[in-house]
Design a protein around this motif. Structure first.
Motif, PDB file in Angstrom:
ATOM      1  N   PRO A 278      45.199 -19.612  -2.801  1.00  0.00           N
ATOM      2  CA  PRO A 278      45.530 -18.312  -3.408  1.00  0.00           C
ATOM      3  C   PRO A 278      44.536 -17.199  -3.111  1.00  0.00           C
ATOM      4  CG  PRO A 278      44.748 -19.875  -5.073  1.00  0.00           C
ATOM      5  CD  PRO A 278      44.829 -20.632  -3.794  1.00  0.00           C
ATOM      6  N   PHE A 279      43.463 -17.493  -2.366  1.00  0.00           N
ATOM      7  CA  PHE A 279      42.434 -16.479  -2.145  1.00  0.00           C
ATOM      8  C   PHE A 279      42.422 -15.916  -0.735  1.00  0.00           C
ATOM      9  CE2 PHE A 279      40.198 -18.877  -5.758  1.00  0.00           C
ATOM     10  CZ  PHE A 279      40.808 -18.072  -6.714  1.00  0.00           C
ATOM     11  N   ILE A 280      43.205 -16.485   0.176  1.00  0.00           N
ATOM     12  CA  ILE A 280      43.444 -15.766   1.426  1.00  0.00           C
ATOM     13  C   ILE A 280      44.560 -14.771   1.163  1.00  0.00           C
ATOM     14  CG2 ILE A 280      42.621 -17.533   3.047  1.00  0.00           C
ATOM     15  CD1 ILE A 280      45.526 -18.470   3.338  1.00  0.00           C
TER      16      ILE A 280
ATOM     17  N   ASN B  24      37.898 -22.584 -11.142  1.00  0.00           N
ATOM     18  CA  ASN B  24      36.532 -22.615 -10.614  1.00  0.00           C
ATOM     19  C   ASN B  24      36.457 -23.479  -9.345  1.00  0.00           C
ATOM     20  OD1 ASN B  24      35.484 -20.901 -12.542  1.00  0.00           O
ATOM     21  ND2 ASN B  24      34.789 -22.557 -13.893  1.00  0.00           N
ATOM     22  N   ALA B  25      37.160 -24.605  -9.347  1.00  0.00           N
ATOM     23  CA  ALA B  25      37.161 -25.466  -8.160  1.00  0.00           C
ATOM     24  C   ALA B  25      37.750 -24.720  -6.964  1.00  0.00           C
ATOM     25  CB  ALA B  25      37.972 -26.741  -8.432  1.00  0.00           C
ATOM     26  N   LEU B  26      38.829 -23.987  -7.189  1.00  0.00           N
ATOM     27  CA  LEU B  26      39.442 -23.226  -6.095  1.00  0.00           C
ATOM     28  C   LEU B  26      38.504 -22.142  -5.578  1.00  0.00           C
ATOM     29  CD1 LEU B  26      43.023 -22.939  -7.603  1.00  0.00           C
ATOM     30  CD2 LEU B  26      42.389 -24.240  -5.571  1.00  0.00           C
ATOM     31  N   MET B  27      37.798 -21.470  -6.509  1.00  0.00           N
ATOM     32  CA  MET B  27      36.832 -20.461  -6.056  1.00  0.00           C
ATOM     33  C   MET B  27      35.708 -21.128  -5.260  1.00  0.00           C
ATOM     34  SD  MET B  27      36.410 -17.464  -8.870  1.00  0.00           S
ATOM     35  CE  MET B  27      35.749 -18.468 -10.215  1.00  0.00           C
TER      36      MET B  27
ATOM     37  N   ASP C  50      41.182 -33.107   4.910  1.00  0.00           N
ATOM     38  CA  ASP C  50      42.007 -31.955   4.639  1.00  0.00           C
ATOM     39  C   ASP C  50      42.458 -31.928   3.179  1.00  0.00           C
ATOM     40  OD1 ASP C  50      42.879 -29.661   5.849  1.00  0.00           O
ATOM     41  OD2 ASP C  50      44.911 -30.405   6.126  1.00  0.00           O
ATOM     42  N   GLU C  51      41.717 -32.609   2.324  1.00  0.00           N
ATOM     43  CA  GLU C  51      42.085 -32.674   0.914  1.00  0.00           C
ATOM     44  C   GLU C  51      40.902 -32.289   0.025  1.00  0.00           C
ATOM     45  OE1 GLU C  51      45.481 -35.706  -0.644  1.00  0.00           O
ATOM     46  OE2 GLU C  51      43.487 -36.564  -0.524  1.00  0.00           O
ATOM     47  N   ALA C  52      39.928 -31.620   0.617  1.00  0.00           N
ATOM     48  CA  ALA C  52      38.725 -31.264  -0.136  1.00  0.00           C
ATOM     49  C   ALA C  52      39.056 -30.341  -1.311  1.00  0.00           C
ATOM     50  CB  ALA C  52      37.702 -30.603   0.791  1.00  0.00           C
ATOM     51  N   GLY C  53      39.950 -29.382  -1.070  1.00  0.00           N
ATOM     52  CA  GLY C  53      40.306 -28.458  -2.132  1.00  0.00           C
ATOM     53  C   GLY C  53      41.017 -29.175  -3.269  1.00  0.00           C
ATOM     54  N   ASN C  54      41.923 -30.036  -2.920  1.00  0.00           N
ATOM     55  CA  ASN C  54      42.660 -30.783  -3.934  1.00  0.00           C
ATOM     56  C   ASN C  54      41.739 -31.724  -4.710  1.00  0.00           C
ATOM     57  OD1 ASN C  54      44.686 -33.483  -4.375  1.00  0.00           O
ATOM     58  ND2 ASN C  54      45.487 -31.494  -4.999  1.00  0.00           N
ATOM     59  N   PHE C  55      40.769 -32.304  -4.027  1.00  0.00           N
ATOM     60  CA  PHE C  55      39.810 -33.183  -4.706  1.00  0.00           C
ATOM     61  C   PHE C  55      38.955 -32.380  -5.701  1.00  0.00           C
ATOM     62  CE2 PHE C  55      35.819 -35.746  -4.821  1.00  0.00           C
ATOM     63  CZ  PHE C  55      36.358 -36.983  -5.177  1.00  0.00           C
ATOM     64  N   ALA C  56      38.533 -31.193  -5.290  1.00  0.00           N
ATOM     65  CA  ALA C  56      37.788 -30.328  -6.214  1.00  0.00           C
ATOM     66  C   ALA C  56      38.666 -29.966  -7.403  1.00  0.00           C
ATOM     67  CB  ALA C  56      37.311 -29.073  -5.486  1.00  0.00           C
ATOM     68  N   TYR C  57      39.926 -29.647  -7.127  1.00  0.00           N
ATOM     69  CA  TYR C  57      40.867 -29.233  -8.167  1.00  0.00           C
ATOM     70  C   TYR C  57      41.124 -30.371  -9.160  1.00  0.00           C
ATOM     71  CZ  TYR C  57      45.229 -27.161 -10.031  1.00  0.00           C
ATOM     72  OH  TYR C  57      46.204 -26.633 -10.836  1.00  0.00           O
TER      73      TYR C  57
END
Lengths: 302, 302, 302, 302
Positions: free
Chosen positions: C108-110, C229-232, D239-246
């Protein structure tokens, strides 16, 4: 014709000094830049040579046509299961397309495609480098043709990009022989030394429905000849095939050694050579010479 | 010739039912699929028509040739500052290349390139859609030609991908007019309805050194004709230009309406039509018909 | 804390003059470059401001967080059917990835992702720009916040790249409202003018389990806060998210107006501002100030 | 804690059978799928193990963290001249980005980046595979750790894609040692066999400001630890780093052997293992177990 060739060389000679000799391997970088030659060979067997047209040079990617012809001879249409027939729209050594298209090269004249063709030939010939040399000796009628060992070795030492492509294709199952062995054959083909006169004679079967005038060999069928010419017309000049068609209007194949061969179907073959390249990797003076020749004699196929 | 055309249509007709009519807009999806026509027009003015060769259809991307010719007429070589001459190596509507090459389309026959050509024409003509219609009426000798308003409107409603390309080029400074206005002109050109006979006649100047037989107009110079033919040969069939050269061996241009026009330089033009397309977006039966025709008469330029 | 902030601004002020103010629209290019401010807001409601920390500036992409929060409020997890959660690995405005991934933006941030979020909000709110303004007024406790109409208009006039993205997503069926209307809302959000103090206060719910200290509002659930926060942390700083994590170690979001907001979970929010940007489009002095602040106080989450 | 771990394994065990064991080499494909283990190690030296948490498995890409730590130890910040710190936004083995970014890998946790790190280590250690084994033995306190020779050999035989990457980087001047030798070291690291308990202990310095509890070694500085954790948080899960953070909210690193290690800074390390992978190549049950654990104990860093 002889006069015309002299005139054209005189007209394009001011371009010498404006291009850049290929320098990705030391052996090629040492070629004296101020050389310019041309040869025309007619379907009647007349040979016209001007400038440095008898000086041998490294044919490099022009060898891709010979490799393709060998592969067609023994494998025919089956080769198209392993590579395409479309222009690449990318610089000649890009891996991007190769990855997106899952290891299937776009055509036989980009490096990846030529490597697949060499891999096909490697499966067929016990000594691929020697088979190729003998084949080209017959086609050109020059029994003394050799490959420059120093160039071949130097290219092998700088093989990393071609190795990357071959391994990438192997990872997709589209490479069957040992990568290092195929690369050695490939660089031997590239390192063949031929003059404009040699090349004009060696390509004559493509202007002559597959028949080689001097050897008498029927190299390909007439239909296969049209197909090879079509492939050269759409993909023979790296990322400048469209511009070459626009300016020259003939099927052709270039190499970073500075040579360009073109075919006037049913009539002539022509080869120009000048070591300095333009930004797309094609001979700067050579392109200009072919453009003049084509427009003066009205040789365009279009 | 007439007999040959009938034969060829009979031979390829079993392909009907194996392709897929373009369905990205409802108006095109409704075209009855089982249609097949052909027309050949000679430089002596003889017209041969077979099958549904007199039935008008939506010319779609074939219009890109007319737009290019108009742009060359008024702007000449200057157009090449805004687009390239190289095959794209990508499906016809890809944005990837356009972004990497900073808004400069590869050639005038991919959508992005045709949009730039329309943008160039938009700057020149007060009423671009009407100018184009009148131009094509003169070229074809058919004063009743019209654009299908419903198709044009439907394409505009589904303009999102073409709009994306135009805005992307605008972001790189390579689009000068209002995007929506140019798109409207573009879709009007695409929506022109012509028969095989109309198109064979309209393209005759490309087989005849720029001279239009029936209107008497010198549309382009002989040199420009060779250039347009060269561009068609390297980029005229979307991502199948290489295969078309390999199989048919003629400069050509296709459209998703199912038409394909090809040029036999100095001799003929030919147009085939059948609405069902292959995976590359070219008429399935049309490709086969042209391949037969080319090999039967030996029409290949190679 | 106040002293520390003063010190840090003094230390990074020599960087002023080394970056480049965003100039893609005239209205932003006119911002005086030599400005530098910071504000820290604690979960106890203490506000510390230094330098130009009370000067309002254009928040630009920082607004993407507010848009996302609005979308989560009314649509929850359903939004992830329309966009991803992964870092993009591409400059913030690339279309390449968007095309390969068939119109589904990476996060969501691009820009593409923020446009999809705005499209989602557009379907929900009768007056999206006003809803956003009112939402941010409540979050920041500043009832006088406004959007800069001149900036919004100027961005709309230079909308071509964002328009290209929106139309491309529409072509894949991932854009439901009128492109032009959504772009207008989007640019109004970007053009909101807020100071560091405003932003530090407006973001406090992200440091405080979703509870906004001054409005008393429970903006998100604690779980949703962790997710934002994780997404940021993985995607908040364009193509420099990894480097920001490496150097600063906090979830953050930047804008081309020169602002960067960061969150110290359970403890603080901080906002820095300086208009000059580095090559990645993030505030040059702002990055340095946050790095110093994080290492001096040991604020890294890692 | 022990009870919680048992509970979590019970809850996620129904996922067994829904994923797919890595099968790109035969040796890995033979691992019995129905295995599931977990281990938690606290900064107080308490070890909790459940399920198959003592069963050794192939750590595969988890070894990339050990390689990176070795490189930081002897070369510090200098390594960042040869690779980046940004998430890749591409599947873990893509060559596209590598070509566009001219042989500079995005981060140390994609294959290309790990190969560069191994190349850096190869220049430093006489026997890189043995140095690594000894290093990991010290970190884990398990003197019996070995690399599975059969797995290492099998990976070498299937090296084509990694070889392609290494040669591509060499072609850009970003690979200094013999490609084959570095690949052999790399596959030896990947083939290390460790249990969840081994890995939880071996990673404890990343939860403990660089101090290894049992060996007493100060492995990295506290600042370096934060940096490594930041890199894992943004790029540790392909390719799942964002999802893991989330979902999980912790720095972590996964391998195709089915292991995932995560770090709770200043408090714990945790390792889960189950051989079946999801579409992104991460342990299906492992991801779920970490998500439950993180939310039950409130371990997220966000």
């Amino acid at each position: 014709m002889q006069e015309l060739l002299n005139e054209i060389l005189a007209e394009v000679s001011p371009l010498i000094g404006r291009g850049k000799v290929a320098d990705y391997i030391p052996a090629l970088a040492q070629v004296p830049p101020a050389q310019l030659g041309i040869a025309v060979y007619s379907n009647q067997g007349e040979l016209y040579v001007a400038g440095d047209g008898q000086v041998p040079f490294s044919i490099q990617s022009i060898s891709k046509v010979f490799s393709l012809v060998q592969a067609i001879q023994h494998s025919g249409e089956a080769i198209w299961e392993r590579l395409g027939q479309e222009p690449s729209g990318q610089p000649f050594n890009s891996l991007v397309q190769l990855e997106f298209e899952r290891g299937m090269p776009r055509n036989p004249f980009i490096n990846a495609g030529a490597l697949v063709i060499c891999d096909i030939n490697q499966s067929r010939f016990a000594a691929p480098a020697q088979s190729m040399r003998d084949f080209v000796r017959r086609l050109s009628g020059n029994p003394l043709l050799v490959s420059d060992e120093m160039v071949a070795r130097s290219e092998y030492q700088h093989r990393s990009r071609n190795a990357a492509m071959a391994y990438l294709m192997q990872s997709f199952g589209n490479f069957h022989n040992d990568v290092e062995a195929v690369l050695r054959s490939y660089f031997h083909h590239c390192a063949l030394r031929m003059s404009c006169a040699d090349l004009a004679r060696a390509f004559c079967f493509l202007a002559n429905r597959g028949h080689c005038l001097h050897s008498g060999e029927q190299v390909l069928t007439p239909r296969q000849v049209k197909q090879v010419n079509a492939l050269m017309a759409t993909s023979g000049l790296y990322d400048e095939a469209g511009n070459f068609a626009y300016r020259v209007g003939l099927p052709g194949k270039s190499g970073v050694g500075g040579g360009i061969v073109a075919v006037v179907p049913e009539r002539f073959t022509v080869c120009v050579w000048s070591p300095e390249l333009n930004a797309a990797g094609n001979s700067l003076a050579g392109m200009a010479a072919l453009e003049l020749l084509s427009s003066r004699i009205g040789w365009s196929i279009f």
